[in-house]
Design a protein around this motif. Structure first.
Motif, PDB file in Angstrom:
ATOM      1  N   MET A   1      23.427  12.071   1.764  1.00 16.57           N
ATOM      2  CA  MET A   1      22.257  12.644   1.103  1.00 16.57           C
ATOM      3  C   MET A   1      21.006  12.339   1.923  1.00 16.57           C
ATOM      4  SD  MET A   1      20.781  11.880  -2.723  1.00 16.57           S
ATOM      5  CE  MET A   1      20.410  10.174  -2.296  1.00 16.57           C
ATOM      6  N   GLU A   2      20.261  13.379   2.274  1.00 15.59           N
ATOM      7  CA  GLU A   2      19.049  13.202   3.058  1.00 15.59           C
ATOM      8  C   GLU A   2      17.849  12.942   2.144  1.00 15.59           C
ATOM      9  OE1 GLU A   2      19.575  15.556   7.256  1.00 15.59           O
ATOM     10  OE2 GLU A   2      18.369  16.468   5.678  1.00 15.59           O
ATOM     11  N   PHE A   3      17.015  12.003   2.568  1.00 15.11           N
ATOM     12  CA  PHE A   3      15.781  11.744   1.843  1.00 15.11           C
ATOM     13  C   PHE A   3      14.738  11.202   2.813  1.00 15.11           C
ATOM     14  CE2 PHE A   3      18.092   7.777   1.827  1.00 15.11           C
ATOM     15  CZ  PHE A   3      17.138   6.783   1.936  1.00 15.11           C
ATOM     16  N   ASP A   4      13.483  11.488   2.509  1.00 10.44           N
ATOM     17  CA  ASP A   4      12.356  10.878   3.191  1.00 10.44           C
ATOM     18  C   ASP A   4      11.820   9.752   2.314  1.00 10.44           C
ATOM     19  OD1 ASP A   4      12.496  12.726   5.305  1.00 10.44           O
ATOM     20  OD2 ASP A   4      11.163  14.132   4.278  1.00 10.44           O
ATOM     21  N   VAL A   5      10.975   8.908   2.891  1.00  6.90           N
ATOM     22  CA  VAL A   5      10.419   7.805   2.104  1.00  6.90           C
ATOM     23  C   VAL A   5       8.942   7.638   2.402  1.00  6.90           C
ATOM     24  CG1 VAL A   5      11.105   6.052   3.796  1.00  6.90           C
ATOM     25  CG2 VAL A   5      10.665   5.381   1.440  1.00  6.90           C
ATOM     26  N   VAL A   6       8.162   7.419   1.322  1.00  6.23           N
ATOM     27  CA  VAL A   6       6.739   7.095   1.414  1.00  6.23           C
ATOM     28  C   VAL A   6       6.569   5.676   0.881  1.00  6.23           C
ATOM     29  CG1 VAL A   6       4.416   7.645   0.597  1.00  6.23           C
ATOM     30  CG2 VAL A   6       6.034   9.499   1.135  1.00  6.23           C
ATOM     31  N   ILE A   7       6.073   4.782   1.732  1.00  6.31           N
ATOM     32  CA  ILE A   7       5.871   3.377   1.365  1.00  6.31           C
ATOM     33  C   ILE A   7       4.383   3.110   1.238  1.00  6.31           C
ATOM     34  CG2 ILE A   7       6.166   0.983   2.112  1.00  6.31           C
ATOM     35  CD1 ILE A   7       8.687   1.920   3.614  1.00  6.31           C
ATOM     36  N   LEU A   8       3.972   2.599   0.091  1.00  3.09           N
ATOM     37  CA  LEU A   8       2.559   2.351  -0.173  1.00  3.09           C
ATOM     38  C   LEU A   8       2.204   0.906   0.157  1.00  3.09           C
ATOM     39  CD1 LEU A   8       3.071   5.041  -1.606  1.00  3.09           C
ATOM     40  CD2 LEU A   8       1.577   4.274  -3.445  1.00  3.09           C
ATOM     41  N   ALA A   9       1.212   0.736   1.028  1.00  3.36           N
ATOM     42  CA  ALA A   9       0.811  -0.599   1.486  1.00  3.36           C
ATOM     43  C   ALA A   9      -0.689  -0.646   1.731  1.00  3.36           C
ATOM     44  CB  ALA A   9       1.581  -0.966   2.757  1.00  3.36           C
ATOM     45  N   GLY A  10      -1.484  -0.068   0.817  1.00  7.16           N
ATOM     46  CA  GLY A  10      -2.895   0.080   1.141  1.00  7.16           C
ATOM     47  C   GLY A  10      -3.912  -0.289   0.100  1.00  7.16           C
ATOM     48  N   GLY A  11      -3.601  -1.131  -0.867  1.00  6.47           N
ATOM     49  CA  GLY A  11      -4.592  -1.485  -1.891  1.00  6.47           C
ATOM     50  C   GLY A  11      -5.370  -2.744  -1.556  1.00  6.47           C
ATOM     51  N   ARG A  12      -6.152  -3.225  -2.491  1.00  5.79           N
ATOM     52  CA  ARG A  12      -7.087  -4.325  -2.210  1.00  5.79           C
ATOM     53  C   ARG A  12      -6.485  -5.714  -2.361  1.00  5.79           C
ATOM     54  NH1 ARG A  12     -12.207  -2.328  -1.713  1.00  5.79           N
ATOM     55  NH2 ARG A  12     -12.596  -0.257  -2.592  1.00  5.79           N
ATOM     56  N   SER A  13      -5.390  -5.853  -3.101  1.00  3.32           N
ATOM     57  CA  SER A  13      -4.761  -7.158  -3.296  1.00  3.32           C
ATOM     58  C   SER A  13      -5.750  -8.193  -3.831  1.00  3.32           C
ATOM     59  CB  SER A  13      -4.159  -7.638  -1.969  1.00  3.32           C
ATOM     60  OG  SER A  13      -3.282  -8.712  -2.159  1.00  3.32           O
ATOM     61  N   SER A  14      -6.558  -7.779  -4.803  1.00  7.28           N
ATOM     62  CA  SER A  14      -7.663  -8.623  -5.252  1.00  7.28           C
ATOM     63  C   SER A  14      -7.198  -9.918  -5.898  1.00  7.28           C
ATOM     64  CB  SER A  14      -8.553  -7.839  -6.224  1.00  7.28           C
ATOM     65  OG  SER A  14      -7.809  -7.380  -7.333  1.00  7.28           O
ATOM     66  N   ARG A  15      -6.069  -9.882  -6.612  1.00  6.67           N
ATOM     67  CA  ARG A  15      -5.604 -11.098  -7.292  1.00  6.67           C
ATOM     68  C   ARG A  15      -4.913 -12.076  -6.359  1.00  6.67           C
ATOM     69  NH1 ARG A  15      -2.583  -9.093 -12.634  1.00  6.67           N
ATOM     70  NH2 ARG A  15      -2.240  -7.195 -11.421  1.00  6.67           N
ATOM     71  N   LEU A  16      -4.775 -11.690  -5.089  1.00  8.78           N
ATOM     72  CA  LEU A  16      -4.289 -12.609  -4.057  1.00  8.78           C
ATOM     73  C   LEU A  16      -5.413 -13.008  -3.107  1.00  8.78           C
ATOM     74  CD1 LEU A  16      -0.884 -10.875  -3.214  1.00  8.78           C
ATOM     75  CD2 LEU A  16      -1.199 -13.053  -4.406  1.00  8.78           C
ATOM     76  N   GLY A  17      -6.651 -12.808  -3.537  1.00  8.05           N
ATOM     77  CA  GLY A  17      -7.782 -13.159  -2.695  1.00  8.05           C
ATOM     78  C   GLY A  17      -7.904 -12.268  -1.479  1.00  8.05           C
ATOM     79  N   GLY A  18      -7.293 -11.079  -1.528  1.00  8.43           N
ATOM     80  CA  GLY A  18      -7.382 -10.148  -0.410  1.00  8.43           C
ATOM     81  C   GLY A  18      -6.304 -10.316   0.637  1.00  8.43           C
ATOM     82  N   VAL A  19      -5.390 -11.266   0.449  1.00 10.20           N
ATOM     83  CA  VAL A  19      -4.303 -11.448   1.425  1.00 10.20           C
ATOM     84  C   VAL A  19      -3.410 -10.200   1.415  1.00 10.20           C
ATOM     85  CG1 VAL A  19      -2.290 -12.821   2.055  1.00 10.20           C
ATOM     86  CG2 VAL A  19      -4.315 -13.945   1.132  1.00 10.20           C
ATOM     87  N   PRO A  20      -3.211  -9.548   2.552  1.00  8.49           N
ATOM     88  CA  PRO A  20      -2.407  -8.312   2.582  1.00  8.49           C
ATOM     89  C   PRO A  20      -0.974  -8.551   2.123  1.00  8.49           C
ATOM     90  CG  PRO A  20      -3.665  -8.569   4.615  1.00  8.49           C
ATOM     91  CD  PRO A  20      -3.772  -9.872   3.881  1.00  8.49           C
ATOM     92  N   LYS A  21      -0.557  -7.842   1.091  1.00  8.23           N
ATOM     93  CA  LYS A  21       0.799  -8.027   0.582  1.00  8.23           C
ATOM     94  C   LYS A  21       1.852  -7.690   1.627  1.00  8.23           C
ATOM     95  CE  LYS A  21      -0.282  -6.963  -4.262  1.00  8.23           C
ATOM     96  NZ  LYS A  21       0.100  -6.123  -5.411  1.00  8.23           N
ATOM     97  N   ALA A  22       1.597  -6.665   2.413  1.00  6.40           N
ATOM     98  CA  ALA A  22       2.587  -6.236   3.409  1.00  6.40           C
ATOM     99  C   ALA A  22       2.930  -7.355   4.381  1.00  6.40           C
ATOM    100  CB  ALA A  22       2.073  -5.017   4.175  1.00  6.40           C
TER     101      ALA A  22
END
Length: 225
Positions: A1-22
């Motif tokens: 089965m073919e599928f594409d994927v969109v991965i979201l990695a672009g928010g503010r992460s405010s509750r982690l003090g801005g540390v990038p989750k990615a």
């Protein structure tokens, strides 16, 4: 089965003090690396977020417009990036946030649900969406019919309703089936307590729990939903 994927990695992460989750890590692998490993069977993949570096050459990168416009706008940007390759889209698109270290099990369950349709379209006319063991629906762990997802994005764009919109609002017109996924597979990192419970650490600090000064950070991680 073919599928594409969109991965979201672009928010503010405010509750982690801005540390990038990615860039948070589990046993030496970043959350973004774990997410990419979970979708290694995808035909094409795009990561939507700030420049994180180290993406495999076959993985696209893009940014929602404007930055921090929210997950609905990020999905739109991801679909645009995939369309920009000049290849026809896969029938299905998997949408994932990058802050779930155990998401591989949920991905496997969704792909199995996708195989149920003889044409490769998941049961539920427009796709399937994960439901956690405690009953929470997870729209950023979903396998959607690409044409239906694109139609929803185009409709929201015509109404100027992408920026700041929730994914639930974006997907409101789609006919989706909710699929239970393995316990813990959609547990995400929103706070340092979450990170500690999931064995996630900040490579710049060692074990999670102590915030770096905000002045040294770029706030650039996505909060699901």
């Amino acid at each position: 089965m073919e599928f594409d994927v969109v991965i979201l990695a672009g928010g503010r992460s405010s509750r982690l003090g801005g540390v990038p989750k990615a860039q948070l890590a589990v046993d030496g692998a970043t959350l973004l690396e774990l997410t990419l490993a979970a979708v290694r069977g995808a035909r094409r993949a795009v990561v939507v977020g700030p420049q994180v570096g180290g993406l495999p050459p076959e993985v696209l990168g893009c940014r929602e417009d404007p930055p921090f416009a929210g997950p609905a706008a990020a999905i739109a940007a991801g679909l645009d990036a995939l369309a920009g390759t000049g290849n026809s889209p896969a029938v299905l698109t998997l949408v994932l946030a990058c802050d779930m270290p155990r998401v591989a099990a949920a991905v496997g369950t969704l792909l199995a649900a996708g195989e149920e349709g003889r044409t490769g379209v998941p049961a539920g006319r427009d796709g399937v969406m994960a439901v956690s063991s405690d009953g929470r629906t997870q729209p950023l762990v979903g396998l959607y019919r690409t044409a239906a997802l694109q139609h929803a994005v185009d409709d929201a764009a015509r109404r100027n309703a992408l920026e700041g919109a929730s994914v639930f609002a974006l997907l409101a017109s789609l006919e989706l089936r909710k699929v239970p996924v393995p316990p813990g597979s959609t547990d995400d990192v929103d706070t340092w307590d979450d990170a500690s419970a999931l064995g996630v650490s900040d490579p710049g600090l060692g074990r999670s729990g102590t915030e770096r000064p905000n002045s040294t950070l770029e706030a650039n991680s996505e909060k699901p939903g």
